[in-house]
Design an enzyme around this catalytic site. Structure first.
Site, mmCIF file in Angstrom:
data_model
loop_
_atom_site.group_PDB
_atom_site.id
_atom_site.type_symbol
_atom_site.label_atom_id
_atom_site.label_comp_id
_atom_site.label_asym_id
_atom_site.label_seq_id
_atom_site.Cartn_x
_atom_site.Cartn_y
_atom_site.Cartn_z
ATOM 1 C CE LYS A 9 0.641 1.303 4.677
ATOM 2 N NZ LYS A 9 1.630 2.479 5.181
ATOM 3 C CG ASP A 35 -1.045 -0.169 8.574
ATOM 4 O OD1 ASP A 35 -1.903 0.803 8.667
ATOM 5 O OD2 ASP A 35 -0.011 0.354 8.070
HETATM 6 O O1 C5P Z 1 -0.259 -1.380 15.300
HETATM 7 P P1 C5P Z 1 1.047 -1.725 14.885
HETATM 8 O O2 C5P Z 1 1.679 -2.667 15.768
HETATM 9 O O3 C5P Z 1 1.381 -1.758 13.725
HETATM 10 O O4 C5P Z 1 1.808 -0.178 15.305
HETATM 11 C C1 C5P Z 1 3.121 -0.235 15.508
HETATM 12 C C2 C5P Z 1 3.591 0.877 16.134
HETATM 13 O O5 C5P Z 1 3.361 2.026 15.678
HETATM 14 C C3 C5P Z 1 2.726 1.073 17.703
HETATM 15 O O6 C5P Z 1 3.373 0.662 18.541
HETATM 16 C C4 C5P Z 1 2.794 2.632 17.665
HETATM 17 O O7 C5P Z 1 3.955 2.724 18.440
HETATM 18 C C5 C5P Z 1 2.784 3.278 16.577
HETATM 19 N N1 C5P Z 1 1.589 3.480 15.788
HETATM 20 C C6 C5P Z 1 0.754 4.724 16.464
HETATM 21 N N2 C5P Z 1 -0.319 5.123 16.116
HETATM 22 C C7 C5P Z 1 -0.791 4.361 14.970
HETATM 23 C C8 C5P Z 1 -0.361 3.138 14.550
HETATM 24 C C9 C5P Z 1 0.969 2.919 14.922
HETATM 25 O O8 C5P Z 1 1.492 5.534 17.467
HETATM 26 N N3 C5P Z 1 -2.137 4.834 14.411
#
Ligand code: C5P
Length: 314
Positions: free
Chosen positions: A25, A152
């Site tokens: 993406k 995501d």
């Molecule tokens: O959800 P995911 O594990 O992919 O996110 C990885 C990191 O990215 C999270 O631990 C957070 O620190 C950051 N993040 C965030 N806000 C979001 C998505 C991700 O702060 N909307």
């Protein structure tokens, strides 16, 4: 409406093996609204799937073998730190069955590149196991499971283009998407998503309409309307990426944006010839060993691949 999965015949008993594509993406726009009490950031982003894909083959494995991942990139973990394995285990737990499955992952999407490769692999495993195990779960159920794996993941279970909100897990399809060519410039280093969000500071910008209406514009009209609120922080934290962006942004009058939390930079084109010409110029201007790829936005054409578990009915 419940999306149908176009794939090997549904009526057949659980298939022995399925092949699933996991597209990358791009975030055409990415607005970060605020940091939430749970540490995530509230965002609003127009995301577009492209035809740069990882490919996965899922096969039933002997009882008790668990999930075994073989990956073309030996640098990636093959245990549950890999979202593809975590997805298989989560799906098995939700379905009340053993996670006995062999996953072959052919990696094409650069990692830590802001292209969602790991999340797309996880979504592909959910779609693939839904088929392999004959579960027929609707996309909404897969998306709820996916949201627990990563912010995501759900967007890869929706359509070719969406607006995502919340921490990224609230997904709405875009009505009239822009389709065309994108040139990706992938530097030889990645950016950690957590670091990118940590480096974010509020950006003062007027509200720009997203997605639907922008789809009617040619690339030249759309380019100046793209933005990414994570850029300033990431460019401060990664000066090498800032320098690359400075070299490429405005090359042949084409604005260049960063996708997601970086490190991929990209530009839009209406036709393959101008995309190819700009890609050549970008390769020369980059001043370091970047990987330059010419891709297309995901479209109906990609839904007609035979023998592949498809993204869904959109
Ligand atoms: O959800 P995911 O594990 O992919 O996110 C990885 C990191 O990215 C999270 O631990 C957070 O620190 C950051 N993040 C965030 N806000 C979001 C998505 C991700 O702060 N909307």
């Amino acid at each position: 409406m419940e999306p149908t999965v176009i794939a090997a015949p549904h009526s057949a008993p659980a298939t022995a093996c399925v092949r699933v594509l996991a597209p990358a993406k791009l975030n055409f726009t990415l607005r970060v609204l605020h940091r939430r009490p749970d540490g995530y950031h509230e965002l609003e982003s127009w995301v577009v799937l492209i035809d740069l894909c990882d490919s996965l083959k899922l096969s039933a494995a002997a009882a008790g073998s668990g999930t075994r991942l073989t990956c073309s990139d030996p640098a990636l973990p093959s245990d549950r730190r890999n979202l593809a394995v975590a997805a298989a285990e989560a799906m098995a737990a939700a379905a009340g069955r053993a996670p006995d499955v062999d996953v072959q992952l052919d990696k094409r999407i650069p990692v830590s590149a802001g292209l969602g490769g790991g999340s797309s692999d996880a979504a592909a495993v959910l779609r693939g196991l839904n088929e392999l195990w004959g579960l027929h779960w609707p996309a909404e159920r897969l998306a709820a499971l996916g949201a627990g794996l990563g912010s995501d993941v759900p967007l890869f279970l929706a359509g070719p283009q969406s607006i995502i909100r919340g921490r990224g897990e609230r997904v709405s399809a875009v009505a009239s998407p822009w389709t065309g060519f994108v040139v990706l410039v992938c530097p030889p280093f990645g950016v950690s998503t957590a670091d990118a969000y940590r480096a974010w500071a509020p950006v003062d910008r007027p509200t720009t309409p997203l997605g639907g209406t922008a789809g009617a514009l040619p690339a030249a009209g759309l380019r100046p309307r793209l933005y990414n609120d994570l850029e300033p922080g990431v460019f401060r934290a990664a000066p090498r990426l800032a320098e690359l962006h400075q070299r490429l942004d405005g090359l042949r009058d084409v604005p260049v944006r960063m996708s997601g939390s970086g490190s991929t930079l990209f530009a839009l084109f209406d036709d393959g010839a101008s995309a190819g010409a700009w890609a050549e110029a970008a390769r020369s201007a980059a001043g370091e060993a970047v990987c330059v790829l010419v891709c297309e936005t995901w479209s109906d054409r990609h839904l007609r691949l035979e023998g592949v578990v498809q993204l869904g009915d959109f």
